[in-house]
Scaffold this motif. Structure first.
Motif, PDB file in Angstrom:
ATOM      1  N   SER A   1     -12.027  -9.072   4.229  1.00 24.21           N
ATOM      2  CA  SER A   1     -13.130  -9.868   4.773  1.00 24.21           C
ATOM      3  C   SER A   1     -14.396  -9.013   4.712  1.00 24.21           C
TER       4      SER A   1
ATOM      5  N   HIS B   1     -13.638 -16.997  -1.740  1.00 23.15           N
ATOM      6  CA  HIS B   1     -13.213 -15.610  -1.958  1.00 23.15           C
ATOM      7  C   HIS B   1     -14.246 -14.827  -2.775  1.00 23.15           C
TER       8      HIS B   1
ATOM      9  N   ARG C   1     -14.489  -6.464   7.518  1.00 21.06           N
ATOM     10  CA  ARG C   1     -13.671  -5.237   7.374  1.00 21.06           C
ATOM     11  C   ARG C   1     -14.294  -4.269   6.381  1.00 21.06           C
TER      12      ARG C   1
END
Ligand SMILES: [Zn+2]
Length: 239
Positions: free
Chosen positions: A226, A2, A229
């Protein structure tokens, strides 16, 4: 991995010494904090090569300058090309016999490197390293301190440490296309990966800034997206 975890790792490593950065980067791989200082330097670096592959892919492109003519030399390799598996467990102690001396020692750990960063000079650092890594030393029947060992034994110790933990000193064989000089350069995965993480974080913060500015979204929401995006929205904002 992440984006928020990477930014947190960057925040943790910022302003820290290379040794501490090496330890904190291992957190991204889920290595338990209590286990990290006990890893040999080579074990730490092998894990950081794994991490580099996961974060930025296996291909490395680096730039250095020729020690002969000063020309800029670009080199490319894969992280797997610089892996040197140890012959055994590099955290185990070994016995060295040389010139009538018997020494029991172990290779430096990631924790040793952190402890040595407080040394004020190279000789002080070397003495501290020997103090930590030499567990016992004898000349015949008499105990000797690590500092009393002759230079020849110190050199043998360094050679044996490099032999049992070869990943601790990752060397690249380089040659200059301009003057033809060949040399070996050290590849320091901690500083290399840290620089990449630093560049990546700065780029990401710019993206977050652009999206927060345009849409009013929170940092947490933007980081949770993401990369694909984020990039689509940034394209719209920049139109
Ligand atoms: Zn050259």
């Amino acid at each position: 991995m992440h984006a928020a975890d990477l930014v947190a790792a960057w925040e943790e490593g910022r302003g820290r010494t290379p040794g501490r950065r090496g330890l904190s980067l291992l957190g991204l791989l889920g290595v338990d904090a209590a286990r990290r200082p006990g890893l040999s330097v080579g074990q730490r670096d092998a894990l950081l090569l794994d991490l580099r592959g996961q974060l930025f892919g296996p291909a490395v492109v680096a730039v250095t300058s020729c020690p002969g003519c000063g020309e800029r030399v670009e080199l490319g390799f894969d992280v797997d090309d610089v892996r040197v598996p140890p012959p055994g467990d590099p955290t185990e102690t070994f016995e060295l016999r040389h010139d009538g001396y018997t020494v029991r020692a172990r290779p430096p750990t990631a924790g040793d490197l952190v402890a040595l960063e407080t040394a004020r000079s190279a000789p002080e650092g070397r003495a501290a390293l020997l103090g930590r890594c030499v567990l016992s030393a004898r000349c015949g029947d008499a105990d000797v301190t690590p500092a009393e060992l002759p230079d020849g034994v110190h050199a043998e110790l360094a050679a044996r440490m490099a032999e049992v933990d070869p990943q601790a000193d990752t060397r690249l064989a380089l040659s200059c296309p301009t003057c033809g000089r060949a040399w070996a350069a050290t590849f320091d995965i901690v500083s290399f990966l840290w620089q990449e993480l630093d560049d990546w974080t700065r780029g990401l913060v710019q993206d977050v800034h652009g999206l927060a500015w345009a849409y009013g979204w929170s940092e947490a929401d933007i980081l949770a997206m993401s990369p694909a995006r984020r990039s689509l929205y940034l394209d719209l904002v920049r139109r």
